[in-house]
Design a protein around this motif. Structure first.
Motif, PDB file in Angstrom:
ATOM      1  N   ARG A   1      16.320   4.031  -8.111  1.00 49.90           N
ATOM      2  CA  ARG A   1      17.488   3.298  -8.574  1.00 49.90           C
ATOM      3  C   ARG A   1      18.412   2.845  -7.452  1.00 49.90           C
ATOM      4  NH1 ARG A   1      19.844   7.863 -12.259  1.00 49.90           N
ATOM      5  NH2 ARG A   1      17.628   7.986 -12.620  1.00 49.90           N
ATOM      6  N   MET A   2      19.157   1.791  -7.765  1.00 50.15           N
ATOM      7  CA  MET A   2      20.291   1.342  -6.971  1.00 50.15           C
ATOM      8  C   MET A   2      21.486   1.266  -7.908  1.00 50.15           C
ATOM      9  SD  MET A   2      19.061   0.727  -3.834  1.00 50.15           S
ATOM     10  CE  MET A   2      19.846  -0.610  -2.948  1.00 50.15           C
ATOM     11  N   ARG A   3      22.693   1.217  -7.303  1.00 55.12           N
ATOM     12  CA  ARG A   3      23.915   1.221  -8.112  1.00 55.12           C
ATOM     13  C   ARG A   3      24.807   0.044  -7.739  1.00 55.12           C
ATOM     14  NH1 ARG A   3      22.493   6.607  -8.189  1.00 55.12           N
ATOM     15  NH2 ARG A   3      23.088   7.697 -10.098  1.00 55.12           N
TER      16      ARG A   3
ATOM     17  N   CYS B   1      22.702   5.063  -3.096  1.00 50.55           N
ATOM     18  CA  CYS B   1      22.654   6.485  -3.431  1.00 50.55           C
ATOM     19  C   CYS B   1      23.975   6.904  -4.042  1.00 50.55           C
ATOM     20  CB  CYS B   1      22.375   7.299  -2.164  1.00 50.55           C
ATOM     21  SG  CYS B   1      22.387   9.096  -2.386  1.00 50.55           S
ATOM     22  N   LEU B   2      23.935   7.833  -4.970  1.00 58.47           N
ATOM     23  CA  LEU B   2      25.149   8.316  -5.616  1.00 58.47           C
ATOM     24  C   LEU B   2      26.100   8.968  -4.628  1.00 58.47           C
ATOM     25  CD1 LEU B   2      26.667   8.729  -8.260  1.00 58.47           C
ATOM     26  CD2 LEU B   2      25.417  10.866  -8.573  1.00 58.47           C
ATOM     27  N   LEU B   3      25.567   9.664  -3.633  1.00 58.58           N
ATOM     28  CA  LEU B   3      26.412  10.398  -2.693  1.00 58.58           C
ATOM     29  C   LEU B   3      26.347   9.882  -1.268  1.00 58.58           C
ATOM     30  CD1 LEU B   3      26.278  14.194  -3.568  1.00 58.58           C
ATOM     31  CD2 LEU B   3      28.170  12.603  -3.773  1.00 58.58           C
TER      32      LEU B   3
ATOM     33  N   PRO C   1      14.624   4.791   1.533  1.00 63.31           N
ATOM     34  CA  PRO C   1      13.985   6.114   1.705  1.00 63.31           C
ATOM     35  C   PRO C   1      14.686   7.022   2.705  1.00 63.31           C
ATOM     36  CG  PRO C   1      12.331   4.385   1.627  1.00 63.31           C
ATOM     37  CD  PRO C   1      13.662   3.695   1.711  1.00 63.31           C
ATOM     38  N   GLU C   2      15.469   6.433   3.628  1.00 61.21           N
ATOM     39  CA  GLU C   2      16.165   7.227   4.633  1.00 61.21           C
ATOM     40  C   GLU C   2      17.618   7.499   4.252  1.00 61.21           C
ATOM     41  OE1 GLU C   2      15.771   5.121   8.280  1.00 61.21           O
ATOM     42  OE2 GLU C   2      13.604   4.881   8.090  1.00 61.21           O
ATOM     43  N   ILE C   3      18.078   6.954   3.120  1.00 54.41           N
ATOM     44  CA  ILE C   3      19.461   7.116   2.681  1.00 54.41           C
ATOM     45  C   ILE C   3      19.427   7.953   1.417  1.00 54.41           C
ATOM     46  CG2 ILE C   3      21.546   5.926   1.923  1.00 54.41           C
ATOM     47  CD1 ILE C   3      20.510   3.443   3.381  1.00 54.41           C
ATOM     48  N   ASN C   4      19.817   9.213   1.520  1.00 56.22           N
ATOM     49  CA  ASN C   4      19.595  10.077   0.361  1.00 56.22           C
ATOM     50  C   ASN C   4      20.674  11.124   0.157  1.00 56.22           C
ATOM     51  OD1 ASN C   4      18.819  12.541   1.907  1.00 56.22           O
ATOM     52  ND2 ASN C   4      17.167  11.203   2.606  1.00 56.22           N
ATOM     53  N   PHE C   5      20.550  11.755  -0.980  1.00 51.19           N
ATOM     54  CA  PHE C   5      21.496  12.750  -1.460  1.00 51.19           C
ATOM     55  C   PHE C   5      21.469  14.031  -0.629  1.00 51.19           C
ATOM     56  CE2 PHE C   5      22.152  16.114  -4.853  1.00 51.19           C
ATOM     57  CZ  PHE C   5      23.519  15.962  -4.916  1.00 51.19           C
ATOM     58  N   LYS C   6      20.405  14.254   0.129  1.00 50.14           N
ATOM     59  CA  LYS C   6      20.286  15.483   0.902  1.00 50.14           C
ATOM     60  C   LYS C   6      21.385  15.595   1.957  1.00 50.14           C
ATOM     61  CE  LYS C   6      15.261  15.662   0.313  1.00 50.14           C
ATOM     62  NZ  LYS C   6      13.950  15.585   0.985  1.00 50.14           N
ATOM     63  N   GLN C   7      22.013  14.471   2.309  1.00 53.11           N
ATOM     64  CA  GLN C   7      23.074  14.496   3.306  1.00 53.11           C
ATOM     65  C   GLN C   7      24.394  14.987   2.742  1.00 53.11           C
ATOM     66  OE1 GLN C   7      23.275  10.723   5.375  1.00 53.11           O
ATOM     67  NE2 GLN C   7      21.073  10.450   5.218  1.00 53.11           N
ATOM     68  N   ARG C   8      24.403  15.425   1.488  1.00 61.66           N
ATOM     69  CA  ARG C   8      25.641  15.857   0.842  1.00 61.66           C
ATOM     70  C   ARG C   8      26.298  17.052   1.528  1.00 61.66           C
ATOM     71  NH1 ARG C   8      21.475  17.984  -2.292  1.00 61.66           N
ATOM     72  NH2 ARG C   8      21.564  20.220  -2.617  1.00 61.66           N
TER      73      ARG C   8
END
Length: 329
Positions: free
Chosen positions: A257-259, A269-271, A304-311
């Motif tokens: 998804r995109m927002r 990404c959401l975050l 793929p390199e922009i993700n929620f794991k960076q929260r």
């Protein structure tokens, strides 16, 4: 990595509720002026000339509260009329749904997600920040009307907050036993609500599953949708149970998804807003949809390199400072 074919479209940043996980008490919100929203025509231009040519065929209307958006029924009709639209859904708090469900259904909407964090009036009003007349009954009537009209699947979203509504998980799960409803338990997320997010601000989905498994048993199931929920059902139940485990079981590798925010910012990404694109300003300044499409294509290649794991680092560039209602989660 999944193909990215799903766009969440926030129509408005305003809401008639002030849920503590979405608009925390004490937060000062500056709402967009109406002229700052993407217009109905701009949304359709972006869909027809930017997103659909890039392979987007699945759309969800969100907010704030999307039923506050003028022309919402017309916009639903416009999007469902696009030949390439494979799926259109909406997320709502259902407060206005009793009087709008039939019109939305007649316009072509078939899938709807409704926020219902408690079956107890007092707890419900506490969560949504309501201090006046209870809003639970109108919300419940909206859910019932959506069910009567024929929305399928009809999903109920529950953000589980320890010490607030976690004792109701079994009661909410039981709604699926004799109704064709689909209850989804969502782990609480730290977005603009840091004061609520402590060591035990969220409950792992596996803990919820285990409690339900001990009471009734659980078996794997499936349901139509584009989200990241792991789906189960109580044996013999008409509906299903979904678990969205963004905190304990990160699903970035499954994200499709995109927002698009109400003011026209496209975020991957959401975050994490790294690489975000201001599509509204581009349109209004005369940048061609073809050029905007190429900008979006480039952002898709970076996703793929922009993700929620960076929260874990709230100070890193690209992390959100907006509340959930402003993001259009």
């Amino acid at each position: 990595m999944n193909s990215i074919d799903y766009l969440r479209i926030s129509l408005i940043d305003r809401c008639n509720f002030r849920c503590q996980y979405c608009m925390p008490e004490g937060s000062e919100l500056e709402y967009l002026l109406r002229q700052e929203w993407l217009t109905r025509e701009e949304i359709l231009i972006l869909l027809r000339e930017v997103f659909i040519p890039l392979g987007f065929t699945k759309f969800r209307l969100t907010g704030g509260e999307p039923l506050l958006r003028p022309e919402i029924v017309d916009l639903v009709r416009d999007i469902t009329a696009l030949p390439e639209t494979e799926d259109l859904a909406m997320t709502t708090n259902a407060f206005y749904l009793a009087k709008m469900a039939q019109d939305l259904y007649d316009a072509g909407l078939r899938r709807i997600n409704i926020s219902l964090d408690s079956l107890d009036r007092d707890t419900f009003d506490k969560i949504i920040g309501n201090r006046g007349k209870s809003r639970w009954q109108k919300t419940w009537e909206g859910i019932q009307e959506a069910y009567r009209v024929g929305f399928d699947p009809l999903k109920l979203n529950v953000v589980v907050i320890p010490g607030v509504n976690d004792r109701e998980v079994a009661d909410l799960a039981a709604l699926t036993r004799d109704r064709h409803w689909h209850v989804r338990f969502i782990e609480f997320m730290p977005i603009g609500n840091a004061e609520l997010f402590g060591d035990r601000a969220w409950i792992p989905s596996e803990e919820l599953r285990q409690n339900i498994r001990e009471k009734w048993g659980l078996e794997s199931a499936e349901i139509q949708g584009n989200g990241p929920a792991d789906v189960f059902k109580i044996p013999g139940a008409k509906g299903t149970l979904g678990f969205i485990s963004q905190m304990s079981e990160c699903f970035c590798d499954r994200c499709n998804r995109m927002r698009l925010s109400a003011d026209g910012w496209l975020r991957p990404c959401l975050l994490n807003e790294t690489g975000q694109i201001d599509l509204k300003t581009g349109l209004r300044e005369g940048i061609s949809p073809r050029q905007l499409r190429e900008q979006v294509r480039e952002l898709l290649s970076l996703k793929p390199e922009i993700n929620f794991k960076q929260r874990d680092s709230g100070t890193e560039q690209g992390m959100y400072t907006r509340t959930m209602s402003q993001i259009g989660g």
